[in-house]
Write a protein that holds these residues in place. Structure first.
Motif, short mmCIF file in Angstrom:
data_model
loop_
_atom_site.label_atom_id
_atom_site.label_comp_id
_atom_site.label_asym_id
_atom_site.label_seq_id
_atom_site.Cartn_x
_atom_site.Cartn_y
_atom_site.Cartn_z
N MET A 187 0.85 -1.28 0.04
CA MET A 187 0.02 0.06 0.07
C MET A 187 0.84 0.99 -0.04
N VAL A 188 1.26 1.74 -1.06
CA VAL A 188 2.13 2.91 -1.24
C VAL A 188 1.66 4.13 -0.41
N THR A 189 0.41 4.45 -0.69
CA THR A 189 0.20 5.68 0.01
C THR A 189 -0.07 5.61 1.64
N ARG A 190 -0.71 4.57 1.88
CA ARG A 190 -0.45 4.22 3.41
C ARG A 190 0.89 4.06 4.04
N ARG A 191 1.57 3.38 3.22
CA ARG A 191 2.94 2.99 3.78
C ARG A 191 3.75 4.29 4.02
N ALA A 192 3.77 5.29 3.05
CA ALA A 192 4.37 6.55 2.80
C ALA A 192 3.61 7.36 4.27
N PHE A 193 2.24 7.23 4.27
CA PHE A 193 1.47 8.00 5.00
C PHE A 193 2.07 7.77 6.68
N ILE A 194 1.96 6.34 6.69
CA ILE A 194 2.41 5.78 8.07
C ILE A 194 3.79 5.85 8.45
N ASP A 195 4.76 5.85 7.41
CA ASP A 195 6.11 5.99 7.80
C ASP A 195 6.40 7.40 8.53
N ALA A 196 5.71 8.18 8.17
CA ALA A 196 5.81 9.72 8.77
C ALA A 196 5.32 9.67 10.13
N THR A 197 4.60 8.68 10.67
CA THR A 197 4.00 8.74 11.95
C THR A 197 4.78 9.03 13.17
N SER A 198 6.02 8.33 13.14
CA SER A 198 6.89 8.55 14.28
C SER A 198 7.48 9.82 14.42
N ALA A 199 7.74 10.53 13.26
CA ALA A 199 8.11 11.90 13.35
C ALA A 199 7.08 12.82 13.54
N GLU A 210 -2.79 -3.34 -1.81
CA GLU A 210 -3.00 -2.15 -2.57
C GLU A 210 -2.97 -0.90 -2.19
N ASP A 211 -2.78 0.24 -3.04
CA ASP A 211 -2.91 1.47 -2.46
C ASP A 211 -4.36 1.82 -2.10
N LEU A 212 -4.60 2.49 -1.01
CA LEU A 212 -5.94 2.71 -0.64
C LEU A 212 -6.74 3.30 -1.79
N LEU A 213 -6.36 4.05 -2.59
CA LEU A 213 -7.22 4.92 -3.42
C LEU A 213 -7.21 3.99 -4.82
N SER A 214 -6.37 2.75 -5.10
CA SER A 214 -6.35 2.16 -6.15
C SER A 214 -7.63 1.77 -6.83
N VAL A 215 -8.53 1.61 -6.08
CA VAL A 215 -10.14 1.31 -6.69
C VAL A 215 -10.67 2.35 -7.40
N GLU A 216 -10.37 3.76 -6.71
CA GLU A 216 -10.97 4.82 -7.12
C GLU A 216 -10.19 5.30 -8.50
N ILE A 217 -8.89 5.16 -8.39
CA ILE A 217 -8.08 5.59 -9.73
C ILE A 217 -8.19 4.75 -10.69
N LEU A 218 -8.42 3.38 -10.61
CA LEU A 218 -8.76 2.42 -11.84
C LEU A 218 -10.08 2.75 -12.53
N ARG A 219 -11.02 3.17 -11.41
CA ARG A 219 -12.20 3.57 -11.79
C ARG A 219 -12.36 4.80 -12.87
N GLN A 220 -11.54 5.79 -12.40
CA GLN A 220 -11.30 6.71 -13.15
C GLN A 220 -10.41 6.84 -14.51
N LEU A 221 -9.62 6.13 -14.40
CA LEU A 221 -8.42 5.74 -15.60
C LEU A 221 -9.15 4.74 -16.49
N GLY A 222 -10.02 3.74 -16.16
CA GLY A 222 -10.59 2.89 -17.09
C GLY A 222 -10.19 1.57 -16.52
N PRO A 223 -10.81 0.35 -16.91
CA PRO A 223 -10.68 -0.94 -16.36
C PRO A 223 -9.32 -1.64 -17.17
N THR A 224 -8.66 -1.03 -17.93
CA THR A 224 -7.26 -1.80 -18.44
C THR A 224 -6.14 -0.98 -17.56
N ALA A 225 -6.50 0.12 -16.91
CA ALA A 225 -5.31 0.82 -16.48
C ALA A 225 -4.47 0.14 -15.63
N GLY A 226 -4.88 -1.02 -14.57
CA GLY A 226 -4.21 -1.69 -13.95
C GLY A 226 -3.39 -2.98 -14.53
#
Length: 373
Positions: free
Chosen positions: A1-13, A339-355
């Motif tokens: 989960m790229v977004t969550r991982r980057a977002f959680i990695d900043a938690t400690s600081a 998966e990235d948490l936003l992956s479902v919505e990004i795929l919906r907006q880009l189209g079914p073949t985007a992934g």
């Protein structure tokens, strides 16, 4: 989960700073008024919005930290050249670290790696042009160009190759005293003899062309397969033996809920050898969620701490996803999976073949906008 991982990695600081009473600005969250027209009032309002996320991160970090000390039972596996270091965790504390794989594993693999050792010395000096070989279509020209970055024909490889030959010669002369199974001894001898012969030819001719190297590597491959058989059998016997021992120690009831975290570099993180063996020993009903293959960039300084920290995130997210997103199972699965948490919505907006990895650049919804310029 790229977004969550980057977002959680900043938690400690960031989260710790917030807990100590610092403002969002001190945590690096402030957007100062800019030439783009953001007013001071707008910047303050946006900082107030960001503060909600800073508070969430702090709360998440605190809960995750406490959870990591309560996880049980857990087995942490750090893959290494000897077949792996296995640590049993009970009630958040290590209860012993074992290297269970017989030495035969390391010895068999050591000789199997000789062709890679030779190639690692020669690779930078080979021609950057894809050679006319049966597997030429499987070699990416750009990859080859990146690896073969030194001038072909220069002699920079000769001295290190001869030094490596001295190492191989020492192993060859002492091989008979290693007390290996006869079949394994024979295969190791064949690899070493062929390798020394190849090095001798390369040094005397002053060339290290890819065609000659592939003939050599093809010649030793059957012996490498024999070594692989011995290494695999040694690892299976060692790991399964330890799993039986720890299962008896933990007891059947607690073993059913066992978590296992296997740390390995990216290139071995799928179909990892330790994971393949361990999954057979775990509760089949839970192995899909309780066996975690954790890909690392390099060997962590503290594998157990890294494993428990990541496992705490995974366990917490498994529960959070269903509680926070109870009305959308698809998004909940993305939250608690890889998966990235936003992956479902990004795929919906880009189209079914985007992934789809093999999607054509011209496919509707998946074309890179750069190709349209």
């Amino acid at each position: 989960m790229v977004t969550r991982r980057a977002f959680i990695d900043a938690t400690s600081a960031v989260g710790a700073t917030a807990l100590l009473g610092a403002t969002p600005a001190a945590a690096g969250a402030t957007t100062a008024p800019s030439a783009a027209g953001v007013t001071h009032a707008e910047a303050r309002a946006r900082d107030a919005i960001r503060a909600a996320n800073v508070g969430m991160r702090a709360s998440y970090a605190a809960l995750k930290s406490e959870l990591s000390t309560r996880l049980s039972p857990v087995i942490v596996v750090q893959n290494d050249a000897t077949g792996g270091r296995f640590t049993l965790i009970r009630d958040g504390s290590p209860r012993g670290t074992v290297c269970p794989v017989p030495e035969l594993f390391e010895l068999a693999k050591s000789i199997s790696h000789v062709p890679q050792g030779i190639f690692s010395i020669l690779a930078a000096y080979i021609s950057p042009t894809v050679p006319h070989l049966p597997n030429a279509d499987r070699i990416d020209p750009h990859d080859l160009e990146m690896v073969a970055f030194k001038k072909p024909g220069s002699g920079g490889w000769s001295d290190p190759l001869q030094r490596y030959a001295a190492t191989l010669d020492s192993a060859r002369r002492q091989l008979v005293r290693a007390n290996l199974p006869q079949e394994l001894e024979d295969s190791c001898r064949q690899i070493l003899d062929a390798s020394l012969a190849y090095i001798g030819e390369a040094v005397s001719s002053g060339t290290c062309d890819t065609a000659r190297f592939q003939r050599y590597s093809a010649r030793v491959y059957p012996s490498i397969r024999t070594n692989m058989e011995y290494a695999a059998a040694a690892q299976i016997s060692g790991v399964e033996g330890l799993m039986r021992e720890w299962r008896a120690t933990i007891g059947e009831e607690r073993w059913k809920d066992l978590y296992t975290v296997v740390l390995s570099i990216w290139t071995t993180s799928e179909l990892n050898q330790a994971s393949i063996i361990i999954r057979r020993c775990m509760n089949p009903a839970k192995v899909a969620t309780h066996l975690i293959d954790l890909s690392t960039v390099e060997v962590p300084h503290d594998p157990v701490a890294v494993a428990l920290d990541n496992l705490a995130r995974i366990v917490l997210d498994n529960v959070s996803a269903e509680m926070v997103l109870p009305t959308d199972p698809v998004v909940a699965d993305a939250f608690k999976g890889k998966e990235d948490l936003l992956s479902v919505e990004i795929l919906r907006q880009l189209g079914p073949t985007a992934g789809a990895p093999s999607a054509s650049p011209s496919a509707k919804g998946s074309a890179c906008p750069l190709h349209k310029q």
